[in-house]
Design a protein around this motif. Structure first.
Motif, short mmCIF file in Angstrom:
data_model
loop_
_atom_site.label_atom_id
_atom_site.label_comp_id
_atom_site.label_asym_id
_atom_site.label_seq_id
_atom_site.Cartn_x
_atom_site.Cartn_y
_atom_site.Cartn_z
N PRO A 442 -6.00 -11.51 -16.09
CA PRO A 442 -6.12 -10.45 -17.11
C PRO A 442 -4.82 -9.72 -17.35
CG PRO A 442 -7.14 -9.75 -15.05
CD PRO A 442 -6.81 -11.21 -14.89
N LEU A 443 -3.88 -9.79 -16.42
CA LEU A 443 -2.60 -9.10 -16.60
C LEU A 443 -1.77 -9.69 -17.73
CD1 LEU A 443 -1.44 -8.50 -12.90
CD2 LEU A 443 -2.63 -6.91 -14.44
N ILE A 444 -2.03 -10.96 -18.08
CA ILE A 444 -1.25 -11.59 -19.17
C ILE A 444 -2.16 -12.00 -20.32
CG2 ILE A 444 0.70 -12.31 -17.75
CD1 ILE A 444 -0.53 -15.04 -17.50
N GLY A 445 -3.30 -11.36 -20.44
CA GLY A 445 -4.13 -11.58 -21.61
C GLY A 445 -5.47 -12.23 -21.35
N GLY A 446 -5.70 -12.76 -20.14
CA GLY A 446 -6.99 -13.33 -19.81
C GLY A 446 -7.34 -14.57 -20.62
N GLY A 447 -8.62 -14.87 -20.65
CA GLY A 447 -9.09 -16.11 -21.26
C GLY A 447 -8.86 -16.21 -22.75
N GLN A 448 -9.00 -15.10 -23.47
CA GLN A 448 -8.85 -15.16 -24.93
C GLN A 448 -7.44 -15.56 -25.32
OE1 GLN A 448 -10.22 -11.47 -26.64
NE2 GLN A 448 -12.38 -12.05 -26.42
N ARG A 449 -6.44 -15.01 -24.63
CA ARG A 449 -5.06 -15.39 -24.95
C ARG A 449 -4.77 -16.81 -24.44
NH1 ARG A 449 0.60 -12.70 -22.77
NH2 ARG A 449 1.98 -14.10 -23.92
N ALA A 450 -5.31 -17.15 -23.28
CA ALA A 450 -5.08 -18.48 -22.73
C ALA A 450 -5.58 -19.55 -23.69
CB ALA A 450 -5.76 -18.61 -21.38
N SER A 451 -6.74 -19.34 -24.30
CA SER A 451 -7.32 -20.35 -25.20
C SER A 451 -6.46 -20.57 -26.43
CB SER A 451 -8.73 -19.93 -25.60
OG SER A 451 -8.72 -18.72 -26.35
N GLN A 452 -5.57 -19.65 -26.73
CA GLN A 452 -4.69 -19.78 -27.89
C GLN A 452 -3.36 -20.44 -27.53
OE1 GLN A 452 -4.26 -15.77 -29.33
NE2 GLN A 452 -6.46 -15.50 -29.66
N GLU A 453 -3.01 -20.45 -26.24
CA GLU A 453 -1.67 -20.90 -25.85
C GLU A 453 -1.66 -22.16 -24.99
OE1 GLU A 453 0.81 -17.85 -24.31
OE2 GLU A 453 0.27 -16.38 -25.85
N ILE A 454 -2.72 -22.42 -24.23
CA ILE A 454 -2.73 -23.58 -23.35
C ILE A 454 -4.07 -24.31 -23.49
CG2 ILE A 454 -1.15 -22.57 -21.66
CD1 ILE A 454 -3.53 -21.85 -19.94
N LEU A 455 -4.12 -25.55 -22.98
CA LEU A 455 -5.36 -26.30 -23.01
C LEU A 455 -6.38 -25.64 -22.08
CD1 LEU A 455 -4.23 -30.04 -22.94
CD2 LEU A 455 -5.20 -28.77 -24.85
N VAL A 456 -7.51 -25.30 -22.63
CA VAL A 456 -8.58 -24.62 -21.89
C VAL A 456 -9.81 -25.51 -21.90
CG1 VAL A 456 -10.18 -22.68 -21.98
CG2 VAL A 456 -7.74 -22.28 -22.28
#
Length: 582
Positions: A442-456
């Motif tokens: 969550p310190l770098i955006g959590g799941g919502q940001r991750a789904s936009q930047e890396i393969l989730v």
């Protein structure tokens, strides 16, 4: 306390730690299927079948080689489908042959996978118990207890440890090898620790090819005392190098013995087996292919997507530390920061634990450097460093809490601070149960940001999509095309499934569109978009709204579209006009 009482107390502590390691991993093991598990379930069937026929050469089912996982999978088949057997020809064909044979025996892949997962959890928890034992020998019971609980409550490590795959057993065995070797070098010099380290190292290589990095790490750890002696004496002599050479020979013998004894293919065809396995190592370091799918009916092992040669930028070389930041919890990161601060300071009696960290730093650097060179990459490939980070973060938190307790002169403060730390770590775990792969920092955006930047996504959410469609009237007669259709979706769906695992515009043909027309529903998965296609499919979907959207922990994982709502007849006419001769 008597010696007998102390031993009983230690055994009691080990039992409690083992149960705590098991507790988060065992519940809801059948909740979803990771896409990679499907291949390894098939390979475990091949491994088991080869054993039952006495075809030991046939236990080379993959060059990875994944032997630990296939042994565990074979045990699951022995428990769930003991009569499973196929001919050697059938063993080498498609996944569909495997599932057909299994269902003819009255079995279901999900039942076997559930048992394989439970056995994997038992195996990994037992190996991690050994890691706790050696961490306690290196840094004391309290620091080891905090570290092992941080590891037990870590969402990403829990997620990996619950799957019947390669990365968690490789990581746990490498950790056991490193810690038992460090105990031999820095604590007491027991030969049993050295032999166990070598055997665990051999098993780590059997688990997965990157386990080979334990070899150079072990060599350097064994040389640490010699290096210190050289610094003190200022000159080289054979007496300096003889002890680590003897230890290295014992370690190598245990390594080789475990590697050979636990892989039947090495009993009958050692040369061919090694050539196959290390040929795969060369492939990893020289190819830009990325696996994106499952076995086809034709028996081809994987679908691969060729990618352009990467730019060797700073981002490329830092991709594994970035993976670590995405997956680590704030608690573990804070513990590592604390350890770093105490490492550069001068505290009483700090020389002991600082010296014993030498092996850990050596391994972390070698493994990170070695994994950075090949183009293939994934957050789960970094599992050994993740596990190690949790353990040493425990030392960092113990040092910080002890310092605070000393200032206040209260043992209650020490216990209270550590309890709060572990409670926060546990909260992250509970919040993501049972889909632990949905955790992102969550310190770098959590799941919502991750789904936009890396393969989730490794398959979680597709089970939910299947259950939704199962609730529709006449679900047994429904036809569905789904990304990761075989396993993550099909194991939960009552109807007919057509897998969608092809990307690129070359697959967007009239035949493909006509095939899609015969479906009732289309299931799209989150990482399918980032993998790039087919772009035309997403253009058509953009004009429609999904019937259902599957959201887990704020991340949209899957979308279900009704195929009848898509303008596929017009698309067939468009393709016919573009290719009139076809």
């Amino acid at each position: 306390m008597t010696e007998r009482g102390a031993k009983l107390r230690q055994l009691g502590l080990l039992l409690i730690v083992w149960l705590v390691l098991l507790a988060p991993k065992l519940p809801d093991l059948d909740r979803f299927v990771a896409v990679d598990e499907v291949n390894w379930l098939h390979r475990s069937a091949n491994f088991y079948s080869a054993l039952m026929r006495g075809d030991f050469a046939g236990t080379l089912v993959n060059r990875t080689p994944g032997v630990i996982t296939t042994w565990i999978g074979a045990a699951a088949f022995r428990l769930e489908a003991p009569s499973y057997a196929v001919t050697q020809d059938a063993q080498r064909t498609s996944y569909y042959m495997f599932e057909l044979v299994l269902t003819d025996l009255g079995g279901h892949p999900l039942e076997v996978l559930h048992t394989a997962r439970a056995l994997m959890v038992l195996f990994i928890s037992t190996v991690l118990l050994g890691c706790f034992y050696y961490t306690a020998r290196l840094f004391g019971n309290r620091a080891a207890l905090v570290g092992i609980l941080l590891l037990a409550f870590d969402p990403f490590m829990t997620a990996l440890s619950r799957t019947s795959h390669l990365d968690a057993p490789q990581a746990a065995l490498m950790l056991l090898s490193l810690l038992s070797l460090s105990s031999h070098v820095f604590v007491r010099g027991r030969w049993v620790d050295l032999a166990l380290s070598g055997a665990a190292g051999g098993m780590a290589l059997l688990a997965k090819l990157p386990g080979i990095f334990i070899v150079p790490a072990a060599g350097l750890v064994l040389l640490v005392p010699a290096w210190r002696t050289l610094r003190q004496k200022g000159k080289f002599s054979l007496s300096v190098i003889a002890p680590p050479a003897r230890a290295g020979a014992v370690w190598a013998a245990a390594f080789g013995l475990a590697f050979v004894l636990l892989w039947p293919a090495m009993w009958v065809a050692p040369r061919d087996t090694l050539v196959e396995m290390f040929g795969q190592a060369a492939r990893y370091s020289s190819t830009a292919a990325r696996t994106v799918g499952l076995e086809e009916v034709s028996g081809a092992e994987t679908q691969e997507l060729s990618v352009e040669e990467p730019e060797y930028s700073l981002a490329y070389f830092l991709r594994y530390p970035v993976f670590f930041l995405w997956r680590a919890t704030p608690v573990v990161l804070a513990g590592l920061v604390s350890l770093a601060l105490f490492s550069i300071g001068k505290q009483p009696r700090s020389a002991d634990w600082k010296a014993r960290l030498a092996g850990i730093w050596i391994f972390a650097l070698i493994y990170t450097g070695g994994m950075t060179l090949p183009w293939n990459s994934s957050d789960k490939y970094f599992a050994p460093v993740f596990m190690l980070a949790c353990l040493v973060a425990g030392l960092g938190w113990h040092l910080a809490a002890s310092a605070a307790a000393d200032r206040i002169r209260s043992r209650i403060t020490l216990a209270g601070l550590l309890a709060v730390v572990l409670a926060v770590q546990l909260a992250f775990l509970v919040d993501h149960h049972p889909y632990y792969f949905t955790y992102y920092n969550p310190l770098i955006g959590g799941g919502q940001r991750a789904s936009q930047e890396i393969l989730v996504g490794v398959g979680e959410g597709l089970d939910v999509a299947a259950r939704i469609l199962d609730e529709l009237p006449g679900s047994e007669g429904l036809r569905v095309m789904s990304w990761y259709g075989i396993g993550p979706f099909s194991y939960y769906f009552d109807g007919q499934v057509e897998p969608l695992y092809r990307v690129g515009e070359e697959v967007w043909t009239e035949a493909f569109v006509r095939e899609l027309q015969h479906m009732d529903f289309l299931v799209i998965y989150t990482n399918q978009k980032l993998r790039g296609g087919p772009e035309r499919l997403f253009e058509l979907l953009s004009a429609d709204q999904p019937e259902y959207t599957i959201v887990l922990e704020g991340i949209e994982y899957a979308w279900i579209y009704r195929v009848a709502d898509l303008p596929l007849a017009d698309e067939v006419e468009r393709l016919q006009a573009l290719n009139p001769g076809d």
